[in-house]
Design an enzyme around this catalytic site. Structure first.
Site, mmCIF file in Angstrom:
data_model
loop_
_atom_site.group_PDB
_atom_site.id
_atom_site.type_symbol
_atom_site.label_atom_id
_atom_site.label_comp_id
_atom_site.label_asym_id
_atom_site.label_seq_id
_atom_site.Cartn_x
_atom_site.Cartn_y
_atom_site.Cartn_z
ATOM 1 N N SER A 324 26.179 52.447 49.612
ATOM 2 C CA SER A 324 26.315 50.629 49.833
ATOM 3 C C SER A 324 27.713 50.578 51.103
ATOM 4 O O SER A 324 27.064 51.393 51.873
ATOM 5 C CB SER A 324 26.605 50.078 48.646
ATOM 6 O OG SER A 324 26.615 49.000 48.980
ATOM 7 N N ASP A 335 27.429 55.750 64.102
ATOM 8 C CA ASP A 335 27.296 54.827 65.307
ATOM 9 C C ASP A 335 27.626 54.825 67.057
ATOM 10 O O ASP A 335 27.497 54.587 67.703
ATOM 11 C CB ASP A 335 26.237 53.876 65.314
ATOM 12 C CG ASP A 335 25.106 53.893 64.729
ATOM 13 O OD1 ASP A 335 24.799 54.971 63.937
ATOM 14 O OD2 ASP A 335 24.234 53.057 64.582
ATOM 15 N N LYS A 349 21.692 53.972 49.507
ATOM 16 C CA LYS A 349 21.972 52.028 48.948
ATOM 17 C C LYS A 349 21.778 50.876 50.411
ATOM 18 O O LYS A 349 23.087 50.699 50.523
ATOM 19 C CB LYS A 349 22.704 51.641 47.610
ATOM 20 C CG LYS A 349 22.646 50.233 47.460
ATOM 21 C CD LYS A 349 23.231 50.136 46.448
ATOM 22 C CE LYS A 349 23.432 48.436 45.894
ATOM 23 N NZ LYS A 349 23.875 47.601 46.713
#
Length: 463
Positions: A324, A335, A349
């Site tokens: 999560s 990224d 998740k």
């Protein structure tokens, strides 16, 4: 047709509206979109005009056959169940089932559940100290929380709990299992678990305690190299993280040579805390965004100017217990190429839950959105894949075999820095750091050292 028109003209307005509504598919009744449209249609019918009535999409209407089935089951339970059940209990059970069947994270929150939700975000609660979910009807350990009874007893991420004391968990709801795991501090709960690679169940006794979670832990693992562990994301984690980084820099006397950010077995927590943590390490750009069916579930979070670490190389450690909010943080840093992600694939998740109040004491926690990393990656059921995969391993130092060097050869030339024989200084034994016992952490530290050497050589060459 004229006869029908004349009859409609004679009907009262209320009857005409009812007639218009019932020209539908058998078994379904529809309401018009607005009163103004109804008025225009009725005036056209009364004036003898040809009127086209657009019926609502049947798929968007309440399924009356299914509702009849529900009321039939409801009445059968009321009449024939072995014990008398009151209406409110049956309806509450129906609501619970309706939500729990959607996904493992949607649930109905009764008053006591509200309190538990507040406890989990404030960082103090009673129990064993494990984050759990459901898998195939059993309780799966997402991650044990640091320094809690569960971790100290040997519970591991990925363990499947099949019994709580003598009660099988198959058939229990997640809320019922959590209720059994909580209890008076000092009492013992026996967990029967199945572990990957094991052929027989294992019993682990865990002593309940008041769980006080410290979400941010930090220390220097070697001179110039800092280590920060985030155990979970609470409301204040972002601010505490920034303070920990500033303290490490202060202790070192300046910018660090490298930082290890440990998110292993971090089950997640407050979304905004993960965003604040990422913001501390990024100068700009998107951190995470969410997409859902309703407007309020479509959110975007971006970094403000300023990197607390001023470009210091970072290695982030993740594993199957990282879920999560910890995946949001790892995904954003990956990224933006701000950190190297190391370890094993995370839990996966990638959904957002919203607490929707029903009244002053009840609410539902429902999945309302999926979240995406800055590069539009959905993590749901796939997780974050590390840039460098490093699996856990046991470190064992092997005895070195005897070998010869130049210094062992008879008549060798004396080295410039060689001391007289018998006066060779030996390095003092150094106290092993936590990296000596943790293969993944040692791998992260070695990578940071390599990056530091490359950066330093590059700076020297530029001069």
């Amino acid at each position: 047709m004229k006869w029908v028109q004349s009859k409609l003209q004679a009907l009262p307005l209320r009857s005409a509206i009812l007639a218009a509504c019932l020209v539908t598919i058998p078994g379904l009744a529809f309401a018009q979109d607005s009163s103004s449209e109804e008025t225009r249609d009725l005036e056209g019918i009364q004036n003898g005009e040809r009127v086209e009535i657009t019926l609502p999409d049947p798929e968007k209407q309440l399924p009356l056959d299914d509702l009849r089935k529900f009321t039939e089951v409801f009445s059968r339970i009321k009449a024939a169940y072995v014990e008398e059940v009151d209406d409110s209990q049956l309806l509450e059970s129906a609501i619970k089932g309706m939500l729990s069947d959607l996904d493992p994270h949607s649930t109905y929150l009764a008053p006591k559940d509200y309190e538990k939700l507040e406890e989990s975000t404030s960082g103090e609660f009673g129990g064993l100290g494990i984050e759990v979910g459901m898998e195939n009807g059993f309780i799966k350990v997402i991650a044990p929380i640091d320094d809690t009874p569960a971790e100290l007893a040997g519970v591991q991420a990925g363990d499947l709990i099949i019994k709580l004391d003598e009660k099988p968990v198959k058939g229990m709801s997640l809320e019922e299992a959590i209720q059994l795991m909580r209890g008076k501090p000092g009492t013992i709960l026996t967990l029967t678990i199945m572990r990957d690679g094991g052929s027989t169940p294992v019993e682990i006794d865990v002593e309940r305690a008041v769980i006080k979670v410290t979400s941010v832990k930090s220390r220097m693992i070697e001179n110039g190299y800092g280590y920060v562990r985030l155990t979970q994301f609470q409301a204040e984690t972002g601010g505490q993280f920034t303070k920990a980084l500033n303290k490490l820099k202060e202790d070192h006397g300046g910018v660090l040579d490298g930082l290890v950010l440990d998110l292993r077995n971090n089950p997640g927590g407050v979304l905004q805390a993960a965003v604040a943590t990422a913001d501390a390490l990024l100068d700009e750009g998107l951190i995470v965004y969410t997409e859902g069916r309703i407007q309020s579930s479509r959110l975007r979070f971006s970094a403000k100017d300023g990197d607390v670490m001023a470009g210091t190389p970072i290695v982030v450690l993740i594993n199957g217990g990282s879920a999560s909010a910890s995946e949001i943080l790892a995904g954003a840093l990956q990224d933006h190429k701000r950190a190297v992600i190391m370890g094993t694939q995370s839990f996966g998740k990638g959904s957002v839950q919203t607490v929707i109040p029903l009244d002053e004491t009840h609410a539902i926690k429902m999945t309302t959105a999926r979240y995406y990393t800055p590069d539009r990656r959905s993590i749901q059921a796939t997780g974050i894949k590390p840039d460098i995969e490093v699996k856990p391993a046991e470190l064992k130092e092997l005895d070195s075999r005897p070998f010869f060097t130049e210094a062992d050869l008879s008549g060798h030339l004396i080295g410039q820095d060689e001391e007289a024989e018998g006066n060779l200084s030996k390095p003092e034994n150094q106290v092993g750091s936590i990296a000596d016992r943790d293969y993944q952490l040692r791998s992260a530290l070695n990578l940071l050292k390599g990056l530091h050497i490359l950066n330093r050589n590059g700076a020297d060459a530029a001069q």
